[in-house]
Design an enzyme around this catalytic site. Sequence first.
Site, PDB file in Angstrom:
ATOM      1  N   ASN A 213       0.840  -1.212   0.000  1.00 45.62           N
ATOM      2  CA  ASN A 213       0.000   0.000   0.000  1.00 45.62           C
ATOM      3  C   ASN A 213       0.873   1.259   0.000  1.00 45.62           C
ATOM      4  O   ASN A 213       0.579   2.233  -0.686  1.00 45.62           O
ATOM      5  CB  ASN A 213      -0.893   0.133   1.245  1.00 45.62           C
ATOM      6  CG  ASN A 213      -1.336  -1.150   1.848  1.00 45.62           C
ATOM      7  OD1 ASN A 213      -0.542  -2.068   1.972  1.00 45.62           O
ATOM      8  ND2 ASN A 213      -2.594  -1.231   2.235  1.00 45.62           N
ATOM      9  N   CYS A 214       1.921   1.199   0.816  1.00 41.43           N
ATOM     10  CA  CYS A 214       2.729   2.403   1.023  1.00 41.43           C
ATOM     11  C   CYS A 214       3.472   2.810  -0.246  1.00 41.43           C
ATOM     12  O   CYS A 214       3.927   3.953  -0.370  1.00 41.43           O
ATOM     13  CB  CYS A 214       3.708   2.173   2.171  1.00 41.43           C
ATOM     14  SG  CYS A 214       2.913   1.485   3.632  1.00 41.43           S
TER      15      CYS A 214
ATOM     16  N   THR B 218     -10.468 -10.206  20.446  1.00 40.34           N
ATOM     17  CA  THR B 218     -11.642  -9.347  20.580  1.00 40.34           C
ATOM     18  C   THR B 218     -12.436  -9.792  21.809  1.00 40.34           C
ATOM     19  O   THR B 218     -11.966 -10.638  22.582  1.00 40.34           O
ATOM     20  CB  THR B 218     -12.539  -9.474  19.339  1.00 40.34           C
ATOM     21  OG1 THR B 218     -13.036 -10.810  19.298  1.00 40.34           O
ATOM     22  CG2 THR B 218     -11.771  -9.176  18.063  1.00 40.34           C
TER      23      THR B 218
ATOM     24  N   PRO C 141     -12.984 -14.677  22.525  1.00 36.26           N
ATOM     25  CA  PRO C 141     -11.574 -15.117  22.574  1.00 36.26           C
ATOM     26  C   PRO C 141     -11.130 -15.955  21.374  1.00 36.26           C
ATOM     27  O   PRO C 141      -9.915 -16.151  21.188  1.00 36.26           O
ATOM     28  CB  PRO C 141     -11.501 -15.928  23.876  1.00 36.26           C
ATOM     29  CG  PRO C 141     -12.905 -16.228  24.258  1.00 36.26           C
ATOM     30  CD  PRO C 141     -13.784 -15.181  23.644  1.00 36.26           C
TER      31      PRO C 141
ATOM     32  N   ILE D 152     -11.775 -14.974  18.325  1.00 34.97           N
ATOM     33  CA  ILE D 152     -11.689 -14.039  17.201  1.00 34.97           C
ATOM     34  C   ILE D 152     -10.692 -12.930  17.545  1.00 34.97           C
ATOM     35  O   ILE D 152     -10.803 -12.286  18.597  1.00 34.97           O
ATOM     36  CB  ILE D 152     -13.072 -13.420  16.868  1.00 34.97           C
ATOM     37  CG1 ILE D 152     -14.092 -14.523  16.599  1.00 34.97           C
ATOM     38  CG2 ILE D 152     -12.952 -12.485  15.668  1.00 34.97           C
ATOM     39  CD1 ILE D 152     -15.487 -14.016  16.274  1.00 34.97           C
TER      40      ILE D 152
ATOM     41  N   LYS E 209      27.459  17.401  18.637  1.00 35.03           N
ATOM     42  CA  LYS E 209      26.204  17.730  19.317  1.00 35.03           C
ATOM     43  C   LYS E 209      25.117  17.599  18.260  1.00 35.03           C
ATOM     44  O   LYS E 209      24.910  18.497  17.441  1.00 35.03           O
ATOM     45  CB  LYS E 209      26.242  19.153  19.865  1.00 35.03           C
ATOM     46  CG  LYS E 209      27.145  19.312  21.080  1.00 35.03           C
ATOM     47  CD  LYS E 209      27.058  20.746  21.579  1.00 35.03           C
ATOM     48  CE  LYS E 209      28.244  21.076  22.474  1.00 35.03           C
ATOM     49  NZ  LYS E 209      28.588  22.511  22.397  1.00 35.03           N
TER      50      LYS E 209
HETATM   51  C1  LIG Z   1      -1.416   4.992  -0.262  1.00 35.63           C
HETATM   52  C2  LIG Z   1      -1.073   4.539   1.110  1.00 35.63           C
HETATM   53  C3  LIG Z   1       0.174   4.832   1.627  1.00 35.63           C
HETATM   54  C4  LIG Z   1       0.507   4.435   2.908  1.00 35.63           C
HETATM   55  N1  LIG Z   1       1.761   4.725   3.379  1.00 35.63           N
HETATM   56  C5  LIG Z   1       2.093   4.329   4.616  1.00 35.63           C
HETATM   57  C6  LIG Z   1       3.397   4.569   5.091  1.00 35.63           C
HETATM   58  O1  LIG Z   1       4.247   5.118   4.386  1.00 35.63           O
HETATM   59  N2  LIG Z   1       3.685   4.176   6.362  1.00 35.63           N
HETATM   60  C7  LIG Z   1       2.763   3.551   7.162  1.00 35.63           C
HETATM   61  O2  LIG Z   1       3.076   3.211   8.297  1.00 35.63           O
HETATM   62  N3  LIG Z   1       1.525   3.273   6.714  1.00 35.63           N
HETATM   63  C8  LIG Z   1       1.181   3.650   5.474  1.00 35.63           C
HETATM   64  N4  LIG Z   1      -0.075   3.355   5.002  1.00 35.63           N
HETATM   65  C9  LIG Z   1      -1.029   2.675   5.899  1.00 35.63           C
HETATM   66  C10 LIG Z   1      -0.819   1.170   5.873  1.00 35.63           C
HETATM   67  O3  LIG Z   1      -0.808   0.723   4.565  1.00 35.63           O
HETATM   68  C11 LIG Z   1      -1.923   0.506   6.673  1.00 35.63           C
HETATM   69  O4  LIG Z   1      -1.854   0.968   7.998  1.00 35.63           O
HETATM   70  C12 LIG Z   1      -1.811  -1.001   6.674  1.00 35.63           C
HETATM   71  O5  LIG Z   1      -1.832  -1.519   5.370  1.00 35.63           O
HETATM   72  C13 LIG Z   1      -2.964  -1.623   7.469  1.00 35.63           C
HETATM   73  O6  LIG Z   1      -2.906  -3.002   7.374  1.00 35.63           O
HETATM   74  P1  LIG Z   1      -4.229  -3.880   7.476  1.00 35.63           P
HETATM   75  O7  LIG Z   1      -3.803  -5.295   7.335  1.00 35.63           O
HETATM   76  O8  LIG Z   1      -5.007  -3.490   8.644  1.00 35.63           O
HETATM   77  O9  LIG Z   1      -5.093  -3.424   6.230  1.00 35.63           O
HETATM   78  P2  LIG Z   1      -4.793  -3.531   4.675  1.00 35.63           P
HETATM   79  O10 LIG Z   1      -3.329  -3.599   4.441  1.00 35.63           O
HETATM   80  O11 LIG Z   1      -5.544  -2.441   4.021  1.00 35.63           O
HETATM   81  O12 LIG Z   1      -5.421  -4.910   4.254  1.00 35.63           O
HETATM   82  C14 LIG Z   1      -6.797  -5.167   4.447  1.00 35.63           C
HETATM   83  C15 LIG Z   1      -7.285  -6.079   3.338  1.00 35.63           C
HETATM   84  O13 LIG Z   1      -8.481  -6.692   3.775  1.00 35.63           O
HETATM   85  C16 LIG Z   1      -9.332  -6.851   2.660  1.00 35.63           C
HETATM   86  N5  LIG Z   1     -10.695  -7.005   3.149  1.00 35.63           N
HETATM   87  C17 LIG Z   1     -11.448  -6.079   3.763  1.00 35.63           C
HETATM   88  N6  LIG Z   1     -12.641  -6.581   4.106  1.00 35.63           N
HETATM   89  C18 LIG Z   1     -12.658  -7.862   3.686  1.00 35.63           C
HETATM   90  C19 LIG Z   1     -13.624  -8.887   3.741  1.00 35.63           C
HETATM   91  N7  LIG Z   1     -14.798  -8.709   4.328  1.00 35.63           N
HETATM   92  N8  LIG Z   1     -13.319 -10.071   3.200  1.00 35.63           N
HETATM   93  C20 LIG Z   1     -12.116 -10.284   2.614  1.00 35.63           C
HETATM   94  N9  LIG Z   1     -11.166  -9.331   2.535  1.00 35.63           N
HETATM   95  C21 LIG Z   1     -11.430  -8.135   3.067  1.00 35.63           C
HETATM   96  C22 LIG Z   1      -9.113  -5.592   1.867  1.00 35.63           C
HETATM   97  O14 LIG Z   1      -9.465  -5.809   0.508  1.00 35.63           O
HETATM   98  C23 LIG Z   1      -7.624  -5.341   2.059  1.00 35.63           C
HETATM   99  O15 LIG Z   1      -6.872  -5.829   0.985  1.00 35.63           O
HETATM  100  C24 LIG Z   1      -0.432   3.731   3.704  1.00 35.63           C
HETATM  101  C25 LIG Z   1      -1.697   3.419   3.183  1.00 35.63           C
HETATM  102  C26 LIG Z   1      -2.014   3.812   1.897  1.00 35.63           C
HETATM  103  C27 LIG Z   1      -3.357   3.464   1.348  1.00 35.63           C
END
Ligand SMILES: Cc1cc2nc3c(=O)[nH]c(=O)nc-3n(C[C@H](O)[C@H](O)[C@H](O)COP(=O)(O)OP(=O)(O)OC[C@H]3O[C@@H](n4cnc5c(N)ncnc54)[C@H](O)[C@@H]3O)c2cc1C
Length: 547
Positions: free
Chosen positions: A44-45, A277, A280, A282, A439
């Site tokens: 994503n990043c 959550t 327990p 989940i 420094k």
């Molecule tokens: C453009 C961008 C740049 C970023 N840059 C940075 C950075 O430089 N540094 C930093 O620390 N963070 C950054 N972030 C934030 C970081 O990417 C997120 O904090 C991180 O990806 C969160 O991880 P996650 O697993 O919670 O969610 P995600 O990585 O978003 O993954 C969640 C996934 O779950 C899937 N999903 C959702 N609901 C369902 C469902 N019901 N069934 C099946 N699949 C589902 C989605 O399709 C998604 O692919 C950035 C985000 C973006 C969008």
Amino acid sequence: MSTPRIVIVGGVAGGASAATRARRMNEQAEIVIFEKGAEVSFANCGLPYYIGGQIRQRGRLLLATPEYFRQTFGIQVFTRHEVTRIDRAGHAVEVVDLETGRSRQERYDKLILAPGAAPVLPPWTGADSLNVFVLRDVPDSDRIKAWIDQRGPRRAVIVGAGYIGLEMAEVLRGRGLEVSLVEQASRVMPLFDEVMSREIRRVLEASGVAVHCGVGVEGLSCRDGLVEGVRLADGTLLEADMVVVAAGVRPMTRLAAEAGLAIGAGGAIAVDAHGRTSDPDIYAVGDAAEVVHAVLGRPMRVPLAGPANRNGRLAGQHAATGSSRPATPVLGTSIVGFFGHAAGMTGLSLEAARAAGRDASCSFAIRGHHVGYYPGAENMVLMLVYERGTRKVLGAQAVGGAGVDKRIDVIATAMHLGGTIDDLAGLDLAYAPQFGAAKDPVHIAAFGAQNQEDGLIEQLLPGDPRIAGQLVDVRTPAEHAAGTLPGAVNIPLACVRERLGELDRSRPVCVFCGVGQRSYNAARILSQHGFRTVYNLAGGYTLHRPG
Ligand SMILES: Cc1cc2nc3c(=O)[nH]c(=O)nc-3n(C[C@H](O)[C@H](O)[C@H](O)COP(=O)(O)OP(=O)(O)OC[C@H]3O[C@@H](n4cnc5c(N)ncnc54)[C@H](O)[C@@H]3O)c2cc1C
């Protein structure tokens, strides 16, 4: 070892980390990931930099494929499969195959929710137009890239001046577009203190970005199904050939909430230290779940990649084995690159610390990232936030060129270990001319904080009503002539002792220089010559200059 069936919802940062750690901990477990998108484990990043062309090959964004998960880890991945319901009593989830539309039940022993967050897209008329974009996943970046490549837009409006807004401003300017950046809050990067946000804004404006702060979007102007302008609440119409909405994210909590799982006060899924959550069996990790803030000591949302990856790993282990180390509270350490600059922060801003009831103060270091005599030093403004009395470091922000990351990480490490300003002042850091200074900016900021706490100096921040009366610019006449604060007299530091008679000892004196260091020396001279109220303008002319 038991053979649990571990089902994971979401296969990117948190979900992929949970899955692979679970496998490393338990070779017998059955591990299944459901991901509603077409890709798993993508970067994503890195998405803005694919649009910008720094990352040339789309494939570089894909860190692992379903095939890789299967072959290397024995993990089954179903992409384009959305989990639509949790049946807690039956220990099963309902999954819809988005290709066929068919749904089925999948049993779990342990369920890990890692669905992330969704970009906020306000319900403006026209928000569904082809030239209005959000950026969350690879298809989003494909759409933006294709629009630029194929339609050659000239003007872009970005809504939201947070991390992604800044990254996109740089990317779109780099692709030759005129960029307007709109932020409803009073300043860009609202998590930063006002004084630091102003430094960020200066860089943006110097890079050709038109910044509109303190004004919201009222609506979009559309013609023939496309947006051609963004209307602001103050009546301004910004013409636009494309709009990128980077107005924050909303945690994906629907599944959890519908299943009756506890949602925290901040709106994300409530979890314990192992990611469990209120059920327990989940777990929840990543942007959808809460983390404990290390300074505030309470759960909140910190939607960043680091906590998602680390807590995913812990939850994966716990689900696979029944135990893991507890998650470490987070500082929200973050950094963004924009126009050759960086803005980073860790912990609390001064404003946030005071809002949380802390007796907080701050100090500044405005220095090169290495010694000035070695070519190539790039300036930074480092702001250190600490608690008066306990002297504990509460946070830091830095804006500048090279070396911002290092200072923020050093301070984050000290904070992680419960460090004080005295700990920072005594840090034994690596130094050679091309890397730093004997420094370091970290030391200078800590020395400044110590000096304040030890009663050697009192500083005033921009906007302080006490900045009045005898304002003394202790820089050279040439610097003074090039620009100074209204009403300031020029008494260069080297002349302060011989010109003491020009100042009134009975009235407060405010001294300033370029960055606050020469004026600190001047303030010490004045204090030791009977001036009772002497203030140093924090960060000097750099932070106090108008505009
Ligand atoms: C453009 C961008 C740049 C970023 N840059 C940075 C950075 O430089 N540094 C930093 O620390 N963070 C950054 N972030 C934030 C970081 O990417 C997120 O904090 C991180 O990806 C969160 O991880 P996650 O697993 O919670 O969610 P995600 O990585 O978003 O993954 C969640 C996934 O779950 C899937 N999903 C959702 N609901 C369902 C469902 N019901 N069934 C099946 N699949 C589902 C989605 O399709 C998604 O692919 C950035 C985000 C973006 C969008």
